[in-house]
Design a protein around this motif. Sequence first.
Motif, short mmCIF file in Angstrom:
data_model
loop_
_atom_site.label_atom_id
_atom_site.label_comp_id
_atom_site.label_asym_id
_atom_site.label_seq_id
_atom_site.Cartn_x
_atom_site.Cartn_y
_atom_site.Cartn_z
N CYS A 163 0.83 -1.22 0.00
CA CYS A 163 0.00 0.00 0.00
C CYS A 163 0.85 1.25 0.00
N GLU A 193 -7.68 0.12 -7.27
CA GLU A 193 -8.35 -1.17 -7.47
C GLU A 193 -7.48 -2.31 -6.97
N PHE A 194 -6.19 -2.21 -7.19
CA PHE A 194 -5.24 -3.22 -6.72
C PHE A 194 -5.25 -3.30 -5.19
N ILE A 201 -7.68 -2.29 -3.11
CA ILE A 201 -8.98 -2.75 -2.63
C ILE A 201 -9.11 -4.26 -2.78
N SER A 202 -8.72 -4.81 -3.92
CA SER A 202 -8.80 -6.27 -4.08
C SER A 202 -7.80 -6.97 -3.17
N GLY A 203 -6.63 -6.39 -2.96
CA GLY A 203 -5.67 -6.96 -2.03
C GLY A 203 -6.18 -6.94 -0.60
N PHE A 222 -9.33 -7.28 0.32
CA PHE A 222 -10.28 -8.38 0.49
C PHE A 222 -9.56 -9.72 0.63
N ILE A 223 -8.49 -9.90 -0.09
CA ILE A 223 -7.69 -11.12 0.05
C ILE A 223 -7.07 -11.17 1.44
#
Length: 95
Positions: free
Chosen positions: A60, A75-76, A78-80, A82-83
């Motif tokens: 980040c 977007e990268f 946010i998806s990271g 959630f993972i």
Amino acid sequence: MLDQKIIYIFVISLFVSSISIILLRPLARYIGLLDKPSSRKFHSGNIPLIGGLSVFIAICISCFFEFRVNGIYLEFIISGFFILLLGIIDDFNPL
């Protein structure tokens, strides 16, 4: 030859992940985020489960140094996130 900015971002992410591991280790022990030895594991002591969180923090911060208008980094992240969230849930309650 590598761009100097890439090397700079790499050094920052290495520093941030190292510092976050040092700072998060006591917190992981306090909240019980530990990998305890069992018959399937080879380690002998309790291991704090903070590696994924430390890497996420470093990514980040590194992305903010290369942030552009197109928003793909957002977007990268946010998806990271959630993972990372799924991994933390799995660490507390094995899925």
